[in-house]
Scaffold this motif. Structure first.
Motif, PDB file in Angstrom:
ATOM      1  N   GLU A   4      27.131   7.358  19.470  1.00 33.79           N
ATOM      2  CA  GLU A   4      27.970   7.067  20.641  1.00 33.79           C
ATOM      3  C   GLU A   4      27.219   6.211  21.659  1.00 33.79           C
ATOM      4  O   GLU A   4      27.742   5.217  22.165  1.00 33.79           O
ATOM      5  CB  GLU A   4      28.434   8.375  21.278  1.00 33.79           C
ATOM      6  CG  GLU A   4      29.346   8.180  22.484  1.00 33.79           C
ATOM      7  CD  GLU A   4      29.798   9.489  23.099  1.00 33.79           C
ATOM      8  OE1 GLU A   4      30.555   9.444  24.085  1.00 33.79           O
ATOM      9  OE2 GLU A   4      29.375  10.568  22.621  1.00 33.79           O
ATOM     10  N   LEU A   5      25.988   6.599  21.967  1.00 31.13           N
ATOM     11  CA  LEU A   5      25.192   5.839  22.933  1.00 31.13           C
ATOM     12  C   LEU A   5      24.835   4.470  22.368  1.00 31.13           C
ATOM     13  O   LEU A   5      24.821   3.467  23.097  1.00 31.13           O
ATOM     14  CB  LEU A   5      23.924   6.613  23.294  1.00 31.13           C
ATOM     15  CG  LEU A   5      23.040   5.983  24.380  1.00 31.13           C
ATOM     16  CD1 LEU A   5      23.825   5.808  25.669  1.00 31.13           C
ATOM     17  CD2 LEU A   5      21.804   6.839  24.620  1.00 31.13           C
ATOM     18  N   SER A   6      24.564   4.399  21.061  1.00 26.43           N
ATOM     19  CA  SER A   6      24.238   3.121  20.437  1.00 26.43           C
ATOM     20  C   SER A   6      25.387   2.138  20.553  1.00 26.43           C
ATOM     21  O   SER A   6      25.179   0.954  20.860  1.00 26.43           O
ATOM     22  CB  SER A   6      23.885   3.334  18.964  1.00 26.43           C
ATOM     23  OG  SER A   6      23.592   2.107  18.335  1.00 26.43           O
ATOM     24  N   LEU A   7      26.604   2.600  20.312  1.00 27.51           N
ATOM     25  CA  LEU A   7      27.767   1.720  20.447  1.00 27.51           C
ATOM     26  C   LEU A   7      27.903   1.210  21.879  1.00 27.51           C
ATOM     27  O   LEU A   7      28.226   0.042  22.109  1.00 27.51           O
ATOM     28  CB  LEU A   7      29.033   2.462  20.031  1.00 27.51           C
ATOM     29  CG  LEU A   7      29.246   2.629  18.528  1.00 27.51           C
ATOM     30  CD1 LEU A   7      30.439   3.538  18.265  1.00 27.51           C
ATOM     31  CD2 LEU A   7      29.463   1.274  17.859  1.00 27.51           C
ATOM     32  N   GLN A   8      27.633   2.093  22.837  1.00 29.20           N
ATOM     33  CA  GLN A   8      27.720   1.687  24.243  1.00 29.20           C
ATOM     34  C   GLN A   8      26.667   0.625  24.558  1.00 29.20           C
ATOM     35  O   GLN A   8      26.965  -0.393  25.213  1.00 29.20           O
ATOM     36  CB  GLN A   8      27.521   2.906  25.142  1.00 29.20           C
ATOM     37  CG  GLN A   8      27.688   2.598  26.623  1.00 29.20           C
ATOM     38  CD  GLN A   8      27.426   3.818  27.486  1.00 29.20           C
ATOM     39  OE1 GLN A   8      26.298   4.311  27.566  1.00 29.20           O
ATOM     40  NE2 GLN A   8      28.477   4.337  28.117  1.00 29.20           N
ATOM     41  N   VAL A   9      25.452   0.828  24.081  1.00 31.97           N
ATOM     42  CA  VAL A   9      24.382  -0.146  24.318  1.00 31.97           C
ATOM     43  C   VAL A   9      24.706  -1.472  23.631  1.00 31.97           C
ATOM     44  O   VAL A   9      24.535  -2.552  24.217  1.00 31.97           O
ATOM     45  CB  VAL A   9      23.034   0.411  23.805  1.00 31.97           C
ATOM     46  CG1 VAL A   9      21.966  -0.675  23.829  1.00 31.97           C
ATOM     47  CG2 VAL A   9      22.593   1.598  24.655  1.00 31.97           C
ATOM     48  N   SER A  10      25.174  -1.412  22.398  1.00 29.98           N
ATOM     49  CA  SER A  10      25.496  -2.635  21.660  1.00 29.98           C
ATOM     50  C   SER A  10      26.582  -3.434  22.362  1.00 29.98           C
ATOM     51  O   SER A  10      26.532  -4.677  22.396  1.00 29.98           O
ATOM     52  CB  SER A  10      25.943  -2.283  20.231  1.00 29.98           C
ATOM     53  OG  SER A  10      24.889  -1.704  19.499  1.00 29.98           O
ATOM     54  N   ARG A  11      27.563  -2.757  22.918  1.00 32.49           N
ATOM     55  CA  ARG A  11      28.662  -3.442  23.610  1.00 32.49           C
ATOM     56  C   ARG A  11      28.158  -4.213  24.824  1.00 32.49           C
ATOM     57  O   ARG A  11      28.768  -5.202  25.221  1.00 32.49           O
ATOM     58  CB  ARG A  11      29.714  -2.426  24.045  1.00 32.49           C
ATOM     59  CG  ARG A  11      30.500  -1.803  22.905  1.00 32.49           C
ATOM     60  CD  ARG A  11      31.267  -0.580  23.377  1.00 32.49           C
ATOM     61  NE  ARG A  11      32.280  -0.922  24.360  1.00 32.49           N
ATOM     62  CZ  ARG A  11      33.520  -1.318  24.071  1.00 32.49           C
ATOM     63  NH1 ARG A  11      33.893  -1.415  22.807  1.00 32.49           N
ATOM     64  NH2 ARG A  11      34.379  -1.604  25.014  1.00 32.49           N
ATOM     65  N   ARG A  12      27.075  -3.768  25.409  1.00 35.33           N
ATOM     66  CA  ARG A  12      26.550  -4.405  26.619  1.00 35.33           C
ATOM     67  C   ARG A  12      25.663  -5.606  26.322  1.00 35.33           C
ATOM     68  O   ARG A  12      25.138  -6.238  27.248  1.00 35.33           O
ATOM     69  CB  ARG A  12      25.766  -3.378  27.444  1.00 35.33           C
ATOM     70  CG  ARG A  12      26.664  -2.302  28.043  1.00 35.33           C
ATOM     71  CD  ARG A  12      25.879  -1.196  28.719  1.00 35.33           C
ATOM     72  NE  ARG A  12      26.775  -0.253  29.375  1.00 35.33           N
ATOM     73  CZ  ARG A  12      26.376   0.882  29.954  1.00 35.33           C
ATOM     74  NH1 ARG A  12      25.089   1.209  29.944  1.00 35.33           N
ATOM     75  NH2 ARG A  12      27.249   1.677  30.531  1.00 35.33           N
ATOM     76  N   HIS A  13      25.489  -5.899  25.040  1.00 34.77           N
ATOM     77  CA  HIS A  13      24.641  -7.037  24.672  1.00 34.77           C
ATOM     78  C   HIS A  13      25.319  -7.960  23.671  1.00 34.77           C
ATOM     79  O   HIS A  13      24.640  -8.725  22.974  1.00 34.77           O
ATOM     80  CB  HIS A  13      23.312  -6.520  24.102  1.00 34.77           C
ATOM     81  CG  HIS A  13      22.541  -5.638  25.044  1.00 34.77           C
ATOM     82  ND1 HIS A  13      21.951  -6.119  26.186  1.00 34.77           N
ATOM     83  CD2 HIS A  13      22.308  -4.304  25.025  1.00 34.77           C
ATOM     84  CE1 HIS A  13      21.359  -5.116  26.829  1.00 34.77           C
ATOM     85  NE2 HIS A  13      21.568  -4.007  26.151  1.00 34.77           N
ATOM     86  N   ARG A  14      26.648  -7.929  23.619  1.00 30.49           N
ATOM     87  CA  ARG A  14      27.362  -8.807  22.708  1.00 30.49           C
ATOM     88  C   ARG A  14      27.462 -10.220  23.286  1.00 30.49           C
ATOM     89  O   ARG A  14      27.413 -10.433  24.504  1.00 30.49           O
ATOM     90  CB  ARG A  14      28.786  -8.286  22.435  1.00 30.49           C
ATOM     91  CG  ARG A  14      28.856  -6.941  21.756  1.00 30.49           C
ATOM     92  CD  ARG A  14      28.174  -6.905  20.410  1.00 30.49           C
ATOM     93  NE  ARG A  14      28.722  -7.857  19.453  1.00 30.49           N
ATOM     94  CZ  ARG A  14      29.779  -7.629  18.695  1.00 30.49           C
ATOM     95  NH1 ARG A  14      30.429  -6.478  18.784  1.00 30.49           N
ATOM     96  NH2 ARG A  14      30.199  -8.535  17.825  1.00 30.49           N
TER      97      ARG A  14
END
Length: 507
Positions: free
Chosen positions: A390-400
């Motif tokens: 869950e946290l990984s998806l949130q972090v990934s979304r912030r660096h697309r």
């Protein structure tokens, strides 16, 4: 009066451009449709246009350049939706972006220039250490945008991006615009031709032989068009790609602004917190351009030399398997899955539909399918970063980032003209480059870097049972040959620049 339609025939387009400026139709920006204020490269990507040319320009006479900008403004392609009939007749597109030096040369005062982020002001060459641009990729060796040569960073002011469905259409468009440069107070420093490569099924590919442009984020509230491979994540907040909107932090960061006294035509919107300033950045974005030369022969020699490490019943299948492990996908674009040592041959590939709605955490946490340090897993870790999916998806979304790259082949070599659109260069593109691609410590690995794009990648661990494999001696397969950081203004901001009166500037 409506904005001119880019589906008009080349003859009518040329006739329209010969009209005096006051007889031309001006772009009409519909406040209910923000797409009409956003340059087309952001939402369209021009995948239907297989040819392009990028003109690198310097502003020699600012007053003439502003007049030139007024004249070409009706020709700038926006992100507005087109009907199916218009799309079928859509042959060419034009967009333009400026460096920080270019905005200064055009007359933007220091007070406004200071509102741009530091990384944009400094420019790409000054960020070489962060980006890993050293040795053969150092800025002093670049073809353009570097620290030497006629198209060095300080000289490069404007990027004119011309697209067409065929090379002939692009050539005609380039010739026409070159005729107007001198009269427009502009000097051409160089150019870069580009052309998309397609496989037998019509899919876009790059020089290493892989499908390209598959994993693109959807933008919340905007329709980019039909995706052949929808991303596995929900739509991402528009503030990650456009200035003036809420981002994935639930914030609307400050964007570039100008003193209200400069907006003589009342083109821009006032800032809510500072009514004496206007929003210059809204509906605009930042564009990262990098000319990445692909050393295809070295890549093939490497695969040949290390094929015995690979799985397959023939040499070609072994090399395909090894290349897929380095990239993180099969050449067809299909994902790598644990236990699959050959690309899938089922119906979905035959229908040109590529599965892109996958994660790594549940079925491939250790990289038995897609190696943890492979290129695509580094560039978009999805749900694989600790401590939780869950946290990984949130972090990934912030660096697309939105990728708008296109392949090239010229006298200097062949490769990819990497083009990324993001609202925050430092948090998005530079973070990807420094923290995920170039970082030797990623995903629990040590002293392993992106095996395709970084210098000194060294090795790549391939988990397997009972004993893991380790690919050693990975050299540089991609060399940086030029680039820059550009601001892609909205149509309102371009209109403002076109009518800027520097004598009223406040420093």
């Amino acid at each position: 009066m409506s904005r001119p339609d880019h589906s008009r025939t080349p003859v009518l387009q040329r006739a329209h451009r010969l009209l005096p400026p006051f007889l031309r139709k001006r772009p009409r920006i519909d406040p209910r449709r923000p797409q009409s204020d956003i340059q087309g490269l952001v939402l369209h990507g021009y995948k239907i246009m297989d040819a392009a040319c990028f003109l690198l320009l310097r502003i020699e006479e600012p007053s003439k350049a502003r007049r030139w900008l007024r004249e070409i403004l009706p020709e700038v392609t926006t992100s507005s939706d087109k009907s199916s009939e218009q799309r079928s007749a859509w042959k060419t597109s034009l967009n333009l972006a400026l460096t920080w030096s270019g905005l200064k040369a055009l007359g933007l005062p220091q007070a406004a220039l200071d509102t741009f982020p530091t990384e944009f002001q400094e420019g790409m060459p000054a960020r070489a250490d962060i980006l890993g641009d050293s040795d053969e990729s150092a800025p002093d060796k670049w073809d353009f945008g570097g620290s030497s040569g006629p198209a060095q960073q300080g000289e490069l002011h404007l990027l004119l991006m011309l697209y067409g469905t065929t090379p002939k259409e692009v050539s005609s468009l380039v010739a026409e615009h070159r005729r107007r440069l001198e009269e427009g107070g502009l000097r051409e420093l160089g150019s870069q031709q580009a052309a998309r490569m397609r496989n037998a099924e019509g899919g876009i590919v790059e020089h290493f032989g892989f499908r390209d442009g598959l994993s693109q984020p959807q933008i919340q509230g905007f329709r980019e068009g039909k995706h052949e491979a929808p991303d596995h994540t929900d739509a991402i907040k528009p503030g990650e790609f456009l200035l003036g909107y809420e981002n994935e932090y639930a914030e609307t960061p400050d964007s570039p602004s100008v003193p209200a006294t400069l907006d003589v035509k009342g083109t821009l919107s006032p800032r809510a917190d500072r009514p004496d300033w206007k929003e210059f950045g809204r509906d605009g974005s930042f564009v990262v351009v990098r000319k990445l030369q692909q050393n295809v022969e070295d890549f093939q020699r490497f695969l040949e030399a290390h094929k015995e490490l690979a799985v397959g019943d023939t040499d070609e299948r072994k090399k395909q398997w090894l290349a897929a492990k380095l990239m993180g996908r099969w050449p067809s674009g299909e994902p790598l899955r644990p236990g699959e040592d050959a690309p899938p041959t089922h119906a979905r590939s035959e229908k040109h539909w590529i599965d892109n709605s996958f994660g790594f955490n549940e079925k491939d946490p250790d990289g038995y399918g897609c190696p943890v340090a492979s290129h695509i897993r580094r560039a978009n870790p999805r749900d694989s970063l600790p401590p939780s999916a869950e946290l990984s998806l949130q972090v990934s979304r912030r660096h697309r980032i939105l990728r708008r790259g296109i392949t090239y082949s010229d006298d200097t070599g062949k490769g990819m003209l990497f083009i990324a659109i993001n609202a925050n260069i430092a948090r998005q593109f530079e973070f990807l480059q420094q923290t995920w691609l170039n970082n030797g410590k990623f995903g629990g690995r040590y002293d392993e870097r992106d095996p395709l794009t970084t210098h000194g990648a060294g090795r790549l661990t391939l988990p397997s049972q009972p004993v893991r494999r380790c690919v050693e001696g990975i050299a540089r397969f991609v060399t940086m040959k030029g680039g820059g950081y550009f601001f892609l203004p909205s149509l309102r901001a371009l209109e403002f620049l076109a009518h800027l009166e520097p004598k009223q500037a406040v420093s």
